[in-house]
Design a protein around this motif. Structure first.
Motif, PDB file in Angstrom:
ATOM      1  N   ALA A   1       0.839  -1.205   0.000  1.00 54.50           N
ATOM      2  CA  ALA A   1       0.000   0.000   0.000  1.00 54.50           C
ATOM      3  C   ALA A   1       0.877   1.260   0.000  1.00 54.50           C
ATOM      4  O   ALA A   1       0.607   2.205  -0.746  1.00 54.50           O
ATOM      5  CB  ALA A   1      -0.935  -0.012   1.211  1.00 54.50           C
ATOM      6  N   ARG A   2       1.919   1.260   0.815  1.00 55.02           N
ATOM      7  CA  ARG A   2       2.856   2.396   0.830  1.00 55.02           C
ATOM      8  C   ARG A   2       3.488   2.577  -0.549  1.00 55.02           C
ATOM      9  O   ARG A   2       3.576   3.678  -1.072  1.00 55.02           O
ATOM     10  CB  ARG A   2       3.960   2.174   1.859  1.00 55.02           C
ATOM     11  N   ARG A   3       3.947   1.461  -1.123  1.00 59.30           N
ATOM     12  CA  ARG A   3       4.592   1.506  -2.431  1.00 59.30           C
ATOM     13  C   ARG A   3       3.664   2.081  -3.497  1.00 59.30           C
ATOM     14  O   ARG A   3       4.092   2.800  -4.390  1.00 59.30           O
ATOM     15  CB  ARG A   3       5.043   0.101  -2.838  1.00 59.30           C
ATOM     16  N   ARG A   4       2.371   1.802  -3.353  1.00 59.75           N
ATOM     17  CA  ARG A   4       1.380   2.292  -4.320  1.00 59.75           C
ATOM     18  C   ARG A   4       0.907   3.705  -3.999  1.00 59.75           C
ATOM     19  O   ARG A   4       0.056   4.239  -4.714  1.00 59.75           O
ATOM     20  CB  ARG A   4       0.194   1.330  -4.379  1.00 59.75           C
ATOM     21  N   GLY A   5       1.418   4.292  -2.936  1.00 67.73           N
ATOM     22  CA  GLY A   5       1.108   5.680  -2.622  1.00 67.73           C
ATOM     23  C   GLY A   5      -0.091   5.921  -1.727  1.00 67.73           C
ATOM     24  O   GLY A   5      -0.529   7.058  -1.563  1.00 67.73           O
TER      25      GLY A   5
ATOM     26  N   MET B   1     -11.549  -0.399  11.259  1.00 65.57           N
ATOM     27  CA  MET B   1     -10.236  -0.067  11.807  1.00 65.57           C
ATOM     28  C   MET B   1      -9.408   0.554  10.693  1.00 65.57           C
ATOM     29  O   MET B   1      -9.589   0.239   9.520  1.00 65.57           O
ATOM     30  CB  MET B   1      -9.562  -1.309  12.375  1.00 65.57           C
ATOM     31  N   THR B   2      -8.491   1.435  11.081  1.00 64.00           N
ATOM     32  CA  THR B   2      -7.645   2.149  10.120  1.00 64.00           C
ATOM     33  C   THR B   2      -6.222   2.213  10.653  1.00 64.00           C
ATOM     34  O   THR B   2      -6.014   2.329  11.862  1.00 64.00           O
ATOM     35  CB  THR B   2      -8.166   3.595   9.913  1.00 64.00           C
ATOM     36  N   ILE B   3      -5.278   2.144   9.735  1.00 64.42           N
ATOM     37  CA  ILE B   3      -3.887   2.392  10.076  1.00 64.42           C
ATOM     38  C   ILE B   3      -3.366   3.457   9.109  1.00 64.42           C
ATOM     39  O   ILE B   3      -3.642   3.406   7.912  1.00 64.42           O
ATOM     40  CB  ILE B   3      -3.013   1.113  10.017  1.00 64.42           C
ATOM     41  N   LEU B   4      -2.674   4.444   9.649  1.00 65.35           N
ATOM     42  CA  LEU B   4      -2.060   5.473   8.820  1.00 65.35           C
ATOM     43  C   LEU B   4      -0.665   5.001   8.432  1.00 65.35           C
ATOM     44  O   LEU B   4       0.067   4.455   9.266  1.00 65.35           O
ATOM     45  CB  LEU B   4      -1.983   6.798   9.574  1.00 65.35           C
ATOM     46  N   LEU B   5      -0.319   5.212   7.183  1.00 69.70           N
ATOM     47  CA  LEU B   5       0.979   4.743   6.688  1.00 69.70           C
ATOM     48  C   LEU B   5       2.009   5.862   6.693  1.00 69.70           C
ATOM     49  O   LEU B   5       1.698   7.009   6.657  1.00 69.70           O
ATOM     50  CB  LEU B   5       0.827   4.184   5.273  1.00 69.70           C
TER      51      LEU B   5
END
Length: 167
Positions: free
Chosen positions: A104-108, A163-167
């Protein structure tokens, strides 16, 4: 043990569907919910927007788990995490979540959301240990998920939450 995580291909559709069906049986038993919806079609999972990652215990073995992340109007949404029960308690679920967050980080993406049961140990408590926090369904996509869960009667078996996580 050396594990391999790779992106799913079209030919993985059947094994993805099988893993989900077998893993869901554990949840059905824990919830006492024999009328549980069938697993999603593996071909649809692999062909949907987002990505599906598979975990193999070694590069020559069959997959024993997968994570499916949807592109939900600019937000990554962890739609499904399934590990075969006989391969559970080895850290495979956590490895899949970490790989999904890395991708997900890699995809922005700036955050990843999910919906789950609050009291099932391998649901909300597990995701909390991965850094996810309870959140409110704010987007139309997330509110539609709540409506769909209600229509399916998933809330009969326990409190559902986002639930959510911020990257």
């Amino acid at each position: 043990m050396t594990t391999t995580i790779r992106e799913a291909r079209a030919e993985d559709a059947e094994v993805i569907q099988t893993i989900e069906a077998i893993a869901d049986a554990l949840l059905v038993e824990a919830l006492g919910a024999p009328e549980w919806p069938p697993p999603a079609d593996g071909t649809e999972r692999v062909g949907s927007t987002g990505y599906v990652l598979l975990l193999q215990e070694n590069s020559d073995s069959s997959p024993v788990g997968f994570v499916h992340v949807l592109d939900a109007v600019g937000t990554a949404h962890l739609e499904q995490l399934s590990v075969l029960p006989e391969h559970g308690r080895r850290g495979h679920g956590r490895r899949l979540v970490e790989a999904a967050l890395d991708e997900a980080r890699r995809r922005g993406y700036s955050r990843v959301t999910l919906r789950t049961y609050a009291e099932i140990p391998w649901n909300a408590p597990f995701y909390a240990s991965c850094g996810f926090q309870e959140s409110i369904p704010e987007s139309g996509f997330h509110r539609q998920l709540v409506e769909t869960e209600t229509e399916l009667g998933l809330d009969r078996h326990g409190r559902r939450l986002q639930m959510t996580i911020l990257l």
